[in-house]
Scaffold this active site. Sequence first.
Site, PDB file in Angstrom:
ATOM      1  N   HIS A 226      -9.995   2.884  11.321  1.00  0.00           N
ATOM      2  CA  HIS A 226     -11.423   2.959  11.664  1.00  0.00           C
ATOM      3  C   HIS A 226     -12.308   2.302  10.606  1.00  0.00           C
ATOM      4  O   HIS A 226     -13.454   1.953  10.889  1.00  0.00           O
ATOM      5  CB  HIS A 226     -11.846   4.408  11.926  1.00  0.00           C
ATOM      6  CG  HIS A 226     -12.043   5.259  10.716  1.00  0.00           C
ATOM      7  ND1 HIS A 226     -11.122   6.191  10.297  1.00  0.00           N
ATOM      8  CD2 HIS A 226     -13.066   5.362   9.846  1.00  0.00           C
ATOM      9  CE1 HIS A 226     -11.566   6.825   9.235  1.00  0.00           C
ATOM     10  NE2 HIS A 226     -12.753   6.323   8.931  1.00  0.00           N
ATOM     11  N   ASP A 261      -4.260   6.151  12.709  1.00  0.00           N
ATOM     12  CA  ASP A 261      -5.440   5.682  11.990  1.00  0.00           C
ATOM     13  C   ASP A 261      -5.107   5.127  10.602  1.00  0.00           C
ATOM     14  O   ASP A 261      -5.803   5.387   9.624  1.00  0.00           O
ATOM     15  CB  ASP A 261      -6.484   6.786  11.866  1.00  0.00           C
ATOM     16  CG  ASP A 261      -7.855   6.225  11.495  1.00  0.00           C
ATOM     17  OD1 ASP A 261      -8.264   5.232  12.100  1.00  0.00           O
ATOM     18  OD2 ASP A 261      -8.483   6.767  10.562  1.00  0.00           O
ATOM     19  N   SER A 375     -12.835   7.655   3.307  1.00  0.00           N
ATOM     20  CA  SER A 375     -11.779   7.253   4.244  1.00  0.00           C
ATOM     21  C   SER A 375     -10.916   6.149   3.653  1.00  0.00           C
ATOM     22  O   SER A 375     -11.414   5.127   3.190  1.00  0.00           O
ATOM     23  CB  SER A 375     -12.389   6.742   5.553  1.00  0.00           C
ATOM     24  OG  SER A 375     -12.666   7.789   6.429  1.00  0.00           O
TER      25      SER A 375
END
Length: 526
Positions: A226, A261, A375
């Site tokens: 992402h 992810d 992230s």
Amino acid sequence: MSENTPTNSEPQDGAAQGIDAAQQRETAPERPPLPEQSATHAAQNSPAGAAPSAPAGTPEPGTGYAAQAPYTAPTPPTAHTPSPQAPHASYPAPSYGSPAFGTSAFGTQATAVYPAATTATEHAPSAKLGAGKIVGIMVAAALVGGAAGIGGAAAGASFFPQSQTVVSGAPSTVTVNNTASVNQTTAIAAKVVPSVVTISATAGSSGGTGSGVVLTSDGYVVTNTHVVTLDGQTADAKLSVTASDGKVYAATIVGTDPTYDLAVIKLTDASGLTPIEFGDSSKLNVGDATVAVGAPLGLSNTVTTGIVSALNRSIQIASSAAPKGDSQDQTPQQGDGNGSPFQFDFGQGQQQSTAQSSISIAVIQTDAAINPGNSGGALVDGEGKLIGINVAIASAGGSSSSGQSGSIGVGFSIESDIVKRITDDLIKNGTATHGLLGAGVRDAATQEGATTAGAYIADVTSGGAAAAAGLKKGDVVTSFNGVPITNATDLTAQVRALAAGSKATIVYDRGGKTSSAEVTLGQLQQ
């Protein structure tokens, strides 16, 4: 978020007071006796034939103050000028790229090497070093050398420029204010920060930031899908990567794995980077220390600490990048329609798009502060080894559409054992495979007449892995490869964590009787 920077302090012990007393004696020495008094005293007290004794007031060799600074009584007596005391040298901390950052737990050298003084203003420490100061230096050396299990990481590292001695070198700047106050987190940060990068992704008018972890010295970096796809908005984002030493690299996508992810990118013309050291996430305990390193809100080299809050945790996250085939075996999100309380920790400038699907992933839960932009960054253990890739946070509002939230102490990282398998596949093949059970599952606790928690088999696909293993509709799976299964998300996440064709042991309840079977997983179509 605030950072505590250690401050200088002087030893306040008896040894230090002894130094002060010695300095006072040096400033105001004891007045020597007159020559005629010394001669009379010697004649009265010396045995016949004995050599004349030294004049009274002269210290005996090797004892007392004479051992530190020999004193000869002047004749005639004159004012004594104290010898100047050299100031203690200020030792700059070794840079991350220096040999000082070596082994023990972390590398190849167990002791820190401090550079010698190079200017006229830097002097060697005085011989009159008090015991308290010596103890302080020994404690710092023990921590740097690995006695505390930290290995060759720098003592007293700080990532904020100060007025004290600063050493700049690859890949970061470290400031040492007080070598006696270093701690484990300082050493872990010194080791891990060089292996974490900040990623900026742009596509047209859209953009965002995230973090990444260095896998190889020539520039392979793991991050989240992402981050590099702007949550599935683009497959061709322009990537700019900033290393911890400030060097900026262009980067290209090697491969993405939206099912878990994860993504691997390659920095252009990179060399000499510091790869992360992988830990074994299967050996963690609840309560183990954790350190998260990344770039929340674009703030590079940010370090936060916490513990392992929970293990064998699985979460379901809405993802616009999730492949259509991932709906197989996938249980619908539970709740009141507001969606999952879990969301990707999107970085600065990045917003989550409307997701049409979701993914289930196995994670470590930690209370180390993870915020938007962390992230793809590292979660490491007490030895600075990678145990997870930070991926998501929980929002108190219960809806990802209500806007971004900061850390509420509930953060999630993809287990390092899973990260290792998937990144190896991405580097080698550009893609990674995932297991498929061939059965629709739901939360067992929500079924009428439920007596146990687990994953309820709602239907079985003919010819699939579950059917071949003998599973039937109505069975409740309670364990998968030794991992407890408490709901449908747990089972889906564990199945996806394995590669296609993997064998696994599954434990299930049928009519109150517990049985087990070996299943050979199919392949998820992406």
